[in-house]
Write a protein that holds these residues in place. Sequence first.
Motif, PDB file in Angstrom:
ATOM      1  N   ARG A 104       0.823  -1.210   0.000  1.00  0.00           N
ATOM      2  CA  ARG A 104       0.000   0.000   0.000  1.00  0.00           C
ATOM      3  C   ARG A 104       0.855   1.258   0.000  1.00  0.00           C
ATOM      4  N   LYS A 164      -0.504  -3.088  -5.415  1.00  0.00           N
ATOM      5  CA  LYS A 164      -1.170  -1.959  -4.757  1.00  0.00           C
ATOM      6  C   LYS A 164      -2.186  -2.527  -3.768  1.00  0.00           C
ATOM      7  N   GLY A 165      -1.725  -2.785  -2.568  1.00  0.00           N
ATOM      8  CA  GLY A 165      -2.578  -3.385  -1.559  1.00  0.00           C
ATOM      9  C   GLY A 165      -2.805  -4.865  -1.776  1.00  0.00           C
ATOM     10  N   ASN A 209     -11.373  -5.780  -2.153  1.00  0.00           N
ATOM     11  CA  ASN A 209      -9.919  -5.857  -2.257  1.00  0.00           C
ATOM     12  C   ASN A 209      -9.493  -7.271  -1.879  1.00  0.00           C
TER      13      ASN A 209
END
Length: 457
Positions: A104, A164-165, A209
Amino acid sequence: MRSPTLVHQPTALSAIGDFLRRHQRAIVALQWALVLFYAVLLVVPAFMALPPERATILDNLTRFAQFLFWGIWWPFVLLSVIAFGRLWCGFLCPEGALTEWASRHGAGKRMPPWLRWSGWPFVAFGTTTIYGQMVSVYEYPKPVLVILGGSTLAAIGVGLLYGKGKRLWCRHLCPVSGVFALLARLSPFHYKVDLLAWAQSPARAQPINCAPLVHIKSMTGAAECHMCARCSGHKQAIRLAARWPGREVIETTTASVWQSRLVVWGMLGIAAGAFQWSASPWLVAAKQRIAAWLIERDIAWPLAPVGHWWLFTHYPDVNDVFTWLDGAMLLGYISATALALGTSVSIALWLAEKALGREDARHGLALALTPLAGFTIFLGLFTLTTTQLAAEGLRIAWLPQVRAAVLAVAVFWSATLAFAWIRRQRAHAARRLSAFLAMLAASALPVASYAMLFYGW
């Protein structure tokens, strides 16, 4: 007329999944608490003096950490994956939490093609297992820091560079990710996707997510799912549900060659050699003969200490020192055991494939051996548990019976999965019987090797 939107009927299991989804903050807090606890047990003992001979689990941090890592953590995490899927990965794993956090805040670069190579789980499992034996990772804190700490730093590094995460490390590079993915196929729990309910749900929904990069809509099993519950109730189409244990193995129509290799050559081969070498009288006898041969010819250097604890075990203060001969014999024994067991199982799988007359059937059949592979690794690790407890004066009188029962369950479960998988194939009854007999033969040598370890040596 438009049909009404389907809403799945809530069950006790789906309610648990929804509860976990609503309490993600508490789960994150638990993860970070475990990260701190893990860091203390990993780092501090490595900078302490080796524990005295009479030190115990209760009065020495090094002994306590050793017992938690190898006596509790690893054997029972394996069992938890079989029982509950990859719940450990989604809720408790320090490396998973750290790599996701790092991703992140990192560069967010695109994942390179080399990282997607499907052979990494096998390579990582094999190298860490063998290297762990070279440096006696079960017994000393510095190798623990190198292996587990190195893995953790690598997980953070991958997170800082890519994703990204997301948990790219967990999906592609983690040394036990492949093993967990195989064992999770046996779990009686998974997050079930109802495609009809998905199609009839409102178009707009909060995106999920999925950290391990599972394509949720097409998810049909638990192999890659981290059981984190973030998707529970999504579009009123995903719920925690029960299934028949091992059903995912039975319904697997195709399996990758690397999954097959991990079961056959990694979990049944390399792992067996790693657990057995230190107890093998054959290794001792062979080493004595070679040492005598070297002495007769005045060849001294193979009998000299290696001198580097990070290469081979070297702790002269406690009279635990590897010579070059010791190291070579260790590597030779693990390699020979892996070769013997892997070859015997591979031949049996090849015979089963030929009996069925289906190309690449051996890869799907190899997955049926997952219970045997998983439970034998558990028994090998549980030996560390019982050894450490015995050092504390706690001996398990019924240990031989437990080992026999676990081996029996492993063989029976693998045979049941093989029978069910073979039964689904389009082949004559005689061919299917021949394939099943070959699968029973595949279990013979691995079981015999562990029976020799537990009852013969």
